[in-house]
Design a protein around this motif. Structure first.
Motif, PDB file in Angstrom:
ATOM      1  N   THR A   1       0.827  -1.209   0.000  1.00 17.20           N
ATOM      2  CA  THR A   1       0.000   0.000   0.000  1.00 17.20           C
ATOM      3  C   THR A   1       0.857   1.252   0.000  1.00 17.20           C
ATOM      4  O   THR A   1       0.580   2.223  -0.722  1.00 17.20           O
ATOM      5  CB  THR A   1      -0.941  -0.003   1.216  1.00 17.20           C
ATOM      6  OG1 THR A   1      -1.742  -1.181   1.197  1.00 17.20           O
ATOM      7  CG2 THR A   1      -1.846   1.218   1.213  1.00 17.20           C
ATOM      8  N   ALA A   2       1.925   1.249   0.794  1.00 16.54           N
ATOM      9  CA  ALA A   2       2.819   2.411   0.846  1.00 16.54           C
ATOM     10  C   ALA A   2       3.504   2.644  -0.503  1.00 16.54           C
ATOM     11  O   ALA A   2       3.620   3.788  -0.968  1.00 16.54           O
ATOM     12  CB  ALA A   2       3.858   2.225   1.953  1.00 16.54           C
ATOM     13  N   ILE A   3       3.955   1.565  -1.140  1.00 19.65           N
ATOM     14  CA  ILE A   3       4.603   1.690  -2.452  1.00 19.65           C
ATOM     15  C   ILE A   3       3.611   2.205  -3.494  1.00 19.65           C
ATOM     16  O   ILE A   3       3.929   3.081  -4.305  1.00 19.65           O
ATOM     17  CB  ILE A   3       5.201   0.340  -2.887  1.00 19.65           C
ATOM     18  CG1 ILE A   3       6.408  -0.013  -2.011  1.00 19.65           C
ATOM     19  CG2 ILE A   3       5.612   0.374  -4.357  1.00 19.65           C
ATOM     20  CD1 ILE A   3       6.970  -1.396  -2.253  1.00 19.65           C
ATOM     21  N   ALA A   4       2.394   1.661  -3.467  1.00 17.33           N
ATOM     22  CA  ALA A   4       1.366   2.133  -4.397  1.00 17.33           C
ATOM     23  C   ALA A   4       1.082   3.615  -4.176  1.00 17.33           C
ATOM     24  O   ALA A   4       0.834   4.365  -5.133  1.00 17.33           O
ATOM     25  CB  ALA A   4       0.094   1.311  -4.220  1.00 17.33           C
ATOM     26  N   GLY A   5       1.148   4.047  -2.926  1.00 14.29           N
ATOM     27  CA  GLY A   5       0.937   5.461  -2.621  1.00 14.29           C
ATOM     28  C   GLY A   5       2.012   6.340  -3.226  1.00 14.29           C
ATOM     29  O   GLY A   5       1.726   7.421  -3.766  1.00 14.29           O
ATOM     30  N   ILE A   6       3.261   5.898  -3.149  1.00 11.98           N
ATOM     31  CA  ILE A   6       4.368   6.658  -3.750  1.00 11.98           C
ATOM     32  C   ILE A   6       4.145   6.827  -5.250  1.00 11.98           C
ATOM     33  O   ILE A   6       4.220   7.926  -5.797  1.00 11.98           O
ATOM     34  CB  ILE A   6       5.712   5.943  -3.514  1.00 11.98           C
ATOM     35  CG1 ILE A   6       6.102   5.978  -2.047  1.00 11.98           C
ATOM     36  CG2 ILE A   6       6.813   6.580  -4.368  1.00 11.98           C
ATOM     37  CD1 ILE A   6       7.301   5.092  -1.726  1.00 11.98           C
ATOM     38  N   LEU A   7       3.879   5.709  -5.925  1.00 13.72           N
ATOM     39  CA  LEU A   7       3.765   5.723  -7.384  1.00 13.72           C
ATOM     40  C   LEU A   7       2.548   6.516  -7.852  1.00 13.72           C
ATOM     41  O   LEU A   7       2.627   7.291  -8.805  1.00 13.72           O
ATOM     42  CB  LEU A   7       3.707   4.288  -7.899  1.00 13.72           C
ATOM     43  CG  LEU A   7       4.976   3.461  -7.635  1.00 13.72           C
ATOM     44  CD1 LEU A   7       4.716   1.981  -7.891  1.00 13.72           C
ATOM     45  CD2 LEU A   7       6.136   3.961  -8.489  1.00 13.72           C
TER      46      LEU A   7
ATOM     47  N   ALA B   1       4.605   6.011   4.295  1.00 11.04           N
ATOM     48  CA  ALA B   1       3.279   6.573   4.023  1.00 11.04           C
ATOM     49  C   ALA B   1       3.116   7.963   4.631  1.00 11.04           C
ATOM     50  O   ALA B   1       2.411   8.816   4.075  1.00 11.04           O
ATOM     51  CB  ALA B   1       2.199   5.638   4.556  1.00 11.04           C
ATOM     52  N   ASP B   2       3.791   8.200   5.760  1.00  7.09           N
ATOM     53  CA  ASP B   2       3.717   9.501   6.430  1.00  7.09           C
ATOM     54  C   ASP B   2       4.752  10.494   5.914  1.00  7.09           C
ATOM     55  O   ASP B   2       4.940  11.567   6.505  1.00  7.09           O
ATOM     56  CB  ASP B   2       3.901   9.321   7.940  1.00  7.09           C
ATOM     57  CG  ASP B   2       2.708   8.634   8.596  1.00  7.09           C
ATOM     58  OD1 ASP B   2       1.619   8.645   7.997  1.00  7.09           O
ATOM     59  OD2 ASP B   2       2.870   8.082   9.701  1.00  7.09           O
ATOM     60  N   ASN B   3       5.448  10.125   4.834  1.00  9.15           N
ATOM     61  CA  ASN B   3       6.455  10.996   4.205  1.00  9.15           C
ATOM     62  C   ASN B   3       7.621  11.322   5.132  1.00  9.15           C
ATOM     63  O   ASN B   3       8.218  12.410   5.056  1.00  9.15           O
ATOM     64  CB  ASN B   3       5.814  12.288   3.684  1.00  9.15           C
ATOM     65  CG  ASN B   3       4.906  12.048   2.501  1.00  9.15           C
ATOM     66  OD1 ASN B   3       5.245  11.304   1.580  1.00  9.15           O
ATOM     67  ND2 ASN B   3       3.727  12.660   2.517  1.00  9.15           N
ATOM     68  N   VAL B   4       7.962  10.378   6.004  1.00  9.49           N
ATOM     69  CA  VAL B   4       9.170  10.513   6.806  1.00  9.49           C
ATOM     70  C   VAL B   4      10.372  10.276   5.877  1.00  9.49           C
ATOM     71  O   VAL B   4      10.370   9.306   5.115  1.00  9.49           O
ATOM     72  CB  VAL B   4       9.175   9.492   7.960  1.00  9.49           C
ATOM     73  CG1 VAL B   4      10.508   9.504   8.709  1.00  9.49           C
ATOM     74  CG2 VAL B   4       8.017   9.768   8.914  1.00  9.49           C
TER      75      VAL B   4
ATOM     76  N   ALA C   1      15.573   6.411   2.819  1.00  8.76           N
ATOM     77  CA  ALA C   1      16.485   6.117   1.707  1.00  8.76           C
ATOM     78  C   ALA C   1      16.532   4.613   1.479  1.00  8.76           C
ATOM     79  O   ALA C   1      16.641   3.834   2.426  1.00  8.76           O
ATOM     80  CB  ALA C   1      17.890   6.647   2.000  1.00  8.76           C
ATOM     81  N   VAL C   2      16.447   4.199   0.223  1.00  5.74           N
ATOM     82  CA  VAL C   2      16.440   2.782  -0.155  1.00  5.74           C
ATOM     83  C   VAL C   2      17.350   2.584  -1.362  1.00  5.74           C
ATOM     84  O   VAL C   2      17.899   3.546  -1.910  1.00  5.74           O
ATOM     85  CB  VAL C   2      15.010   2.295  -0.490  1.00  5.74           C
ATOM     86  CG1 VAL C   2      14.090   2.402   0.710  1.00  5.74           C
ATOM     87  CG2 VAL C   2      14.450   3.076  -1.689  1.00  5.74           C
ATOM     88  N   THR C   3      17.472   1.332  -1.779  1.00  5.53           N
ATOM     89  CA  THR C   3      18.275   1.007  -2.960  1.00  5.53           C
ATOM     90  C   THR C   3      17.457   0.180  -3.951  1.00  5.53           C
ATOM     91  O   THR C   3      16.736  -0.737  -3.555  1.00  5.53           O
ATOM     92  CB  THR C   3      19.530   0.204  -2.564  1.00  5.53           C
ATOM     93  OG1 THR C   3      20.292   0.968  -1.633  1.00  5.53           O
ATOM     94  CG2 THR C   3      20.396  -0.098  -3.779  1.00  5.53           C
ATOM     95  N   ILE C   4      17.560   0.526  -5.217  1.00  8.23           N
ATOM     96  CA  ILE C   4      17.006  -0.274  -6.313  1.00  8.23           C
ATOM     97  C   ILE C   4      18.161  -1.022  -6.964  1.00  8.23           C
ATOM     98  O   ILE C   4      19.178  -0.422  -7.341  1.00  8.23           O
ATOM     99  CB  ILE C   4      16.330   0.610  -7.380  1.00  8.23           C
ATOM    100  CG1 ILE C   4      15.001   1.167  -6.870  1.00  8.23           C
ATOM    101  CG2 ILE C   4      16.123  -0.168  -8.674  1.00  8.23           C
ATOM    102  CD1 ILE C   4      13.803   0.266  -7.055  1.00  8.23           C
ATOM    103  N   GLY C   5      18.034  -2.325  -7.085  1.00  6.95           N
ATOM    104  CA  GLY C   5      19.064  -3.129  -7.724  1.00  6.95           C
ATOM    105  C   GLY C   5      18.566  -3.756  -9.018  1.00  6.95           C
ATOM    106  O   GLY C   5      17.463  -4.298  -9.062  1.00  6.95           O
TER     107      GLY C   5
ATOM    108  N   THR D   1      10.907  12.847  -0.346  1.00  2.00           N
ATOM    109  CA  THR D   1      11.118  12.196   0.954  1.00  2.00           C
ATOM    110  C   THR D   1      11.509  10.728   0.826  1.00  2.00           C
ATOM    111  O   THR D   1      11.797  10.077   1.821  1.00  2.00           O
ATOM    112  CB  THR D   1       9.849  12.291   1.827  1.00  2.00           C
ATOM    113  OG1 THR D   1       8.745  11.682   1.137  1.00  2.00           O
ATOM    114  CG2 THR D   1       9.524  13.744   2.157  1.00  2.00           C
ATOM    115  N   PHE D   2      11.519  10.187  -0.392  1.00  5.08           N
ATOM    116  CA  PHE D   2      11.864   8.783  -0.625  1.00  5.08           C
ATOM    117  C   PHE D   2      13.044   8.773  -1.593  1.00  5.08           C
ATOM    118  O   PHE D   2      12.873   8.779  -2.809  1.00  5.08           O
ATOM    119  CB  PHE D   2      10.654   8.042  -1.209  1.00  5.08           C
ATOM    120  CG  PHE D   2      10.763   6.536  -1.167  1.00  5.08           C
ATOM    121  CD1 PHE D   2      10.664   5.849   0.036  1.00  5.08           C
ATOM    122  CD2 PHE D   2      10.934   5.806  -2.337  1.00  5.08           C
ATOM    123  CE1 PHE D   2      10.731   4.459   0.072  1.00  5.08           C
ATOM    124  CE2 PHE D   2      11.014   4.420  -2.309  1.00  5.08           C
ATOM    125  CZ  PHE D   2      10.903   3.747  -1.099  1.00  5.08           C
TER     126      PHE D   2
END
Length: 341
Positions: free
Chosen positions: A20-26, A154-157, A160-164, A182-183
């Motif tokens: 759900t959080a990922i869908a929210g970003i996109l 989801a709260d826009n905190v 940082a992540v990595t895409i491989g 924020t992401f």
């Protein structure tokens, strides 16, 4: 594949908190985003309430986020899929997806686990099925990993992540697709390193939670995180991963978060075990899946198969699958022969 900045069609497969959080970003970036879940009653509630009240309450959907149970429609229309179902059902869901895949689809795995029966990571599971169905050349695979509690994303905190992805140009395209103010998204070509570090850190989080539940202090927690990272790195190097991955977001970053954060399901399982609760009761009372429980079984088999010494993992395995007393497991870890770091 070149995606437009707006109005691309993307499907997130798995309607838990992280999906759900990922869908929210996109969807917030203007992309038409299907959010697929298999339980019709649950998905109807998402449509009615405009939020995922069971897994991510208070996060309201924008107009571009479309809950659905129609996997054929969602997959058939999408240029990118993001897989966010649990590791032990991942293969069966992917098999349902395969007949409906468009050519040149990019599939991103955001799942942190290892299949119990085959001991494969999620991209390896997909590769196996793609080869079997003659579709390997028409699909690109990637992985999303890093310290990222769904609630905070989801709260826009700031996160940082990595895409491989083995193809760096595809990784950079996905970096642009997922990244927001924020992401923040970094890129890597070390797919197996990202997946292994993401999966194994959940086991160390259970161990840390056990010691917290037993009432041990910050010294113990710091020791477990540090020595746990050493175990994960040792295994990762054996299978050809990049050393740098383990000091990065998917390695050290996610390990710190999962071992210390109150939102960590795996740490929570460990805390309750340390307090004397039985595993069966803990799992029956959970609303979401703690991937580390199943990954411990896979990890133990992999360490034995490859002859890699992983003492923390071994003790967690004995607690979860052989009903070993938590205090005795800690004693056995501490009484091992002294050695150089």
């Amino acid at each position: 594949m070149i995606l437009s900045k707006k109005n691309s069609t993307i499907t997130v497969v798995g309607a838990g908190s992280w999906g759900t959080a990922i869908a929210g970003i996109l969807s917030s970036k203007g992309h038409t985003t299907f959010l697929w879940g298999h339980r019709r009653e649950h998905m109807e509630k998402l449509k009615e309430e405009g939020q995922n009240n069971k897994y991510l309450p208070g996060f309201f959907f924008g107009k571009n986020l479309i809950p659905t149970t129609d996997l054929k429609e969602a997959v058939g229309e999408s240029e990118i899929l993001c897989m966010v179902v649990t590791s032990q059902v991942y293969r069966s869901v992917f098999k349902e997806i395969l007949p409906n895949l468009r050519d040149n689809t990019i599939i991103v795995s955001a799942v942190k686990g290892i299949e119990n029966t085959t001991l494969l990571t999620m991209t390896q599971v997909m590769e196996e099925e793609l080869i079997h169905n003659g579709k390997k050349e028409s699909v690109q695979l990637a992985v999303l990993s890093g310290p990222s509690f769904a609630r905070e994303v989801a709260d826009n905190v700031p996160t940082a992540v990595t895409i491989g992805c083995r193809n760096m140009s595809t990784a950079r395209m996905l970096q642009d697709l997922f990244g927001t103010d924020t992401f923040r998204v970094y890129v890597s070509t070390d797919v197996v390193g990202l997946e292994v570090s993401a999966a194994f850190k959940n086991i160390i989080a259970i161990a840390t939670g056990i010691c917290d539940g037993l009432g041990y202090g910050m010294n113990t927690r710091a020791a477990l995180i540090t020595r746990g990272l050493a175990e994960i790195t040792r295994y990762g190097m054996h299978i050809g991963a990049d050393l740098q991955t383990f000091s990065g977001l998917s390695g050290m970053g996610d390990l710190i978060l999962t071992c210390t954060g109150d939102l960590s399901r795996n740490r929570s399982v460990g805390v309750q075990l340390g307090r004397g609760k039985k595993l069966e009761q803990i799992l029956s009372e959970m609303n979401m899946v703690a991937e580390g429980v199943k990954t411990t079984l896979s990890g133990y088999k992999l360490s034995r198969k490859n002859g890699i010494e992983m003492p923390i993992l071994e003790q967690v395995y004995k607690i979860l699958y052989e009903n070993k007393d938590c205090s005795k497991a800690v004693q056995d870890l501490l009484s091992r022969d002294m050695k150089a770091e």
